[in-house]
Design a protein around this motif. Structure first.
Motif, PDB file in Angstrom:
ATOM      1  N   LYS A  60       0.833  -1.214   0.000  1.00  0.00           N
ATOM      2  CA  LYS A  60       0.000   0.000   0.000  1.00  0.00           C
ATOM      3  C   LYS A  60       0.860   1.253   0.000  1.00  0.00           C
ATOM      4  N   THR A  61       2.034   1.126   0.615  1.00  0.00           N
ATOM      5  CA  THR A  61       2.890   2.301   0.753  1.00  0.00           C
ATOM      6  C   THR A  61       4.217   2.084   0.042  1.00  0.00           C
ATOM      7  N   VAL A  62       4.918   3.201  -0.197  1.00  0.00           N
ATOM      8  CA  VAL A  62       6.220   3.140  -0.865  1.00  0.00           C
ATOM      9  C   VAL A  62       7.279   3.813   0.012  1.00  0.00           C
ATOM     10  N   ARG A  63       8.544   3.472  -0.301  1.00  0.00           N
ATOM     11  CA  ARG A  63       9.660   3.943   0.524  1.00  0.00           C
ATOM     12  C   ARG A  63      10.067   5.363   0.136  1.00  0.00           C
ATOM     13  N   ALA A  64       9.124   6.269   0.300  1.00  0.00           N
ATOM     14  CA  ALA A  64       9.342   7.674  -0.027  1.00  0.00           C
ATOM     15  C   ALA A  64       9.783   8.416   1.220  1.00  0.00           C
ATOM     16  N   MET A  65      10.438   9.551   1.029  1.00  0.00           N
ATOM     17  CA  MET A  65      10.704  10.432   2.167  1.00  0.00           C
ATOM     18  C   MET A  65      10.610  11.879   1.710  1.00  0.00           C
ATOM     19  N   ASP A  66       9.913  12.679   2.485  1.00  0.00           N
ATOM     20  CA  ASP A  66       9.889  14.120   2.248  1.00  0.00           C
ATOM     21  C   ASP A  66      10.455  14.782   3.492  1.00  0.00           C
ATOM     22  N   VAL A  67      11.337  15.752   3.308  1.00  0.00           N
ATOM     23  CA  VAL A  67      11.830  16.506   4.462  1.00  0.00           C
ATOM     24  C   VAL A  67      11.055  17.818   4.529  1.00  0.00           C
ATOM     25  N   LEU A  68      10.436  18.066   5.677  1.00  0.00           N
ATOM     26  CA  LEU A  68       9.643  19.283   5.878  1.00  0.00           C
ATOM     27  C   LEU A  68      10.361  20.191   6.860  1.00  0.00           C
ATOM     28  N   VAL A  69      10.395  21.476   6.557  1.00  0.00           N
ATOM     29  CA  VAL A  69      11.023  22.423   7.496  1.00  0.00           C
ATOM     30  C   VAL A  69      10.048  23.559   7.817  1.00  0.00           C
ATOM     31  N   PRO A  70      10.187  24.118   9.030  1.00  0.00           N
ATOM     32  CA  PRO A  70       9.286  25.200   9.437  1.00  0.00           C
ATOM     33  C   PRO A  70       9.331  26.384   8.462  1.00  0.00           C
ATOM     34  N   GLY A  71       8.174  26.946   8.214  1.00  0.00           N
ATOM     35  CA  GLY A  71       8.097  28.146   7.374  1.00  0.00           C
ATOM     36  C   GLY A  71       7.999  27.835   5.893  1.00  0.00           C
ATOM     37  N   ILE A  72       8.408  26.632   5.476  1.00  0.00           N
ATOM     38  CA  ILE A  72       8.434  26.289   4.052  1.00  0.00           C
ATOM     39  C   ILE A  72       7.536  25.091   3.770  1.00  0.00           C
ATOM     40  N   GLY A  73       7.655  24.056   4.603  1.00  0.00           N
ATOM     41  CA  GLY A  73       7.028  22.766   4.283  1.00  0.00           C
ATOM     42  C   GLY A  73       8.061  21.912   3.573  1.00  0.00           C
ATOM     43  N   GLU A  74       7.678  21.260   2.465  1.00  0.00           N
ATOM     44  CA  GLU A  74       8.592  20.334   1.781  1.00  0.00           C
ATOM     45  C   GLU A  74       9.790  21.058   1.164  1.00  0.00           C
TER      46      GLU A  74
END
Ligand code: 4AD
Ligand code: MG
Length: 458
Positions: A367-381
């Motif tokens: 169902k899921t994939v080995r993705a990663m998103d890095v999120l930072v304050p003020g910007i998001g992704e």
């Protein structure tokens, strides 16, 4: 005599020697018998003060020049008796290169809005803010190369014109030499310049994967193009992306690389760009320096998409876009997680496969994939990445589910046939990074010549 850059002079540990500088006049004050000029040459935020007495040759003409004029000054570097600066130059000779008419010079002494300055992008680099932003872009670029070079990654160049849609979103700028207005000829894609449909690339990843499976660890750093009609403060139609790709690597290695990488480039800015960083802290966004210092010292947090959705559902927050398992997270959700919930950079992993690109490695849950998103304050992704599907059958299956023609990707599939390896990588949005470090609100204000829907001037 060779001119010296102002930055070098202001860092000098001695005075009392002859110097020459070139630059543009920022301000002028004329008194009885002498005048002061503040000169900037773009090497640093600070100006240098030049004092000209009336015995300087051509003095009458010199005191007439206005802000924006370009001049060359020869004189002695001396300790400044005045307040506000350490050193100044006592002029002996001033050459005027190009005058600027004070009546029509668009940059006046008052503060201009960033919107106004966008319309005069040919001159905005002469302001304190944009000078600082463009020097920061330079420093970050250097830090990016240093990081990868120190770790033995090979800098590779992937094509700008391409026949593939890496992200599968179809938001590409077509490249064609077919003249649609030409009469009496019906030309097909096969008649076009490259004999097929081509476009500007949205990512160098697929080609990056090919080279990673030969060179080991590689990275690209180049322009990418997206024809999405997003008029937000975080989207450009032409932006720069940094894309490392590692062979014999899994999602965990990718996460580690992303965290080390961000900390390294942030620390570089703190170490090497303090004058500009202090300006951002004072004039653009309070606390940017302390924020970066905190990030460099503390650990990022890794959370699964499923956990993140639970947090958002239970947050009691009224989001514009309702959230439940399976939806793509919007900027408001990303920012809630990184700003309100964790108050630090967050790495989200294991996204539903339906909302991610075809190349991501399937998890066992299917169902899921080995993705990663890095999120930072003020910007998001700020980073999007993944482990790649290295199993040929699974990849083919996924492509057919998405209606992608394997023949178009035969070369991409080939590396799964001949010595396939687990591999992973990510893409860092360079402009979002400059925004994050500087605190600049709008992405249009961190690139010299922004391209956005209905706007491609200069
Ligand atoms: O998440 P994205 O779409 O990922 C990729 O393109 C992958 N092929 C990268 C890879 O794994 N090699 O884009 C990566 C980053 C985003 O996290 C964001 O920071 C930035 O690129 N980005 C944009 N920046 C400015 N304007 C836009 N329109 C952007 N779209 C993405
Ligand atoms: Mg993304």
């Amino acid at each position: 005599m060779q001119a010296t850059r102002i930055k070098e002079l202001l860092n000098s540990d001695k005075t009392g020697f002859e110097v020459k500088i070139n630059g543009w006049v920022r301000t002028k004050r004329v008194s009885k018998g002498f005048s002061f000029f503040e000169i900037n040459d773009g090497s640093c935020l600070s100006n240098i003060q030049v004092v000209a007495e009336e015995d300087v040759p051509g003095y009458r003409e010199i005191i007439e020049i206005g802000t924006g004029s370009s001049i060359s000054v020869k004189g002695d570097l001396i300790d400044s008796p005045g307040k506000g600066q350490k050193y100044e130059i006592k002029a002996k000779e001033i050459v005027i290169y190009g005058k600027a008419d004070p009546e029509t010079y668009p940059l006046q002494k008052k503060r201009h809005s960033f919107e106004f300055l966008r319309d005069i992008a040919h001159l905005r680099a002469r302001t304190n803010t944009f000078g600082a932003v463009f020097r920061l872009r330079n420093a970050l670029s250097y830090a990016i190369h240093s990081f990868f070079q120190e770790r033995g990654f090979v800098y590779i160049h992937t094509p700008i014109i391409t026949g593939n849609d890496c992200e599968g979103a179809g938001q590409m700028f077509r490249v064609t030499t077919i003249d649609e207005n030409a009469k009496e000829q019906v030309l097909t894609e096969a008649d076009d310049f490259f004999g097929k449909r081509t476009a500007l690339t949205v990512s160098g990843q697929l080609e990056g994967e090919l080279l990673a499976t030969a060179l080991g660890n590689v990275y690209t750093f180049g322009p990418t193009f997206r024809a999405e009609n997003s008029n937000t403060s975080r989207h450009l139609s032409e932006f720069w992306m940094v894309e490392p790709e590692m062979a014999f690597a899994r999602l965990e290695d990718d996460i580690k690389l992303a965290e080390d990488f961000l900390k390294y480039i942030f620390k570089y800015c703190l170490d090497k760009c303090m004058e500009d960083m202090e300006f951002f802290d004072l004039r653009i966004k309070k606390g940017v320096i302390a924020n970066l210092e905190d990030i460099v010292k503390s650990d990022f947090i890794t959370v699964t998409y499923t956990e993140a959705v639970k947090i958002l559902e239970n947050s009691g927050e009224k989001f514009e876009f309702p959230v439940h398992w399976g939806v793509d997270l919007q900027s408001e959700h990303e920012r809630y997680l990184t700003e309100n919930e964790f108050k630090k950079p967050v790495i989200l992993i294991d996204y539903p496969k339906e909302i991610k690109a075809f190349y991501m490695k399937n998890n066992d849950d299917n169902k899921t994939v080995r993705a990663m998103d890095v999120l930072v304050p003020g910007i998001g992704e700020i980073i999007g990445g993944s482990e790649r599907e290295d199993n040929l059958d699974v990849l083919m299956q996924r492509m057919s589910e998405l209606g992608l023609n394997p023949e178009d990707y035969w070369w991409y599939l080939d590396i799964r046939k001949f010595g396939s390896v687990p591999h992973a990588g990510f893409g860092l949005g360079f402009e979002r990074t400059v925004q994050f470090v500087s605190g600049m609100q709008n992405i249009r204000d961190v690139i010299p010549f922004p391209r956005t829907p209905k706007s491609a001037d200069f």
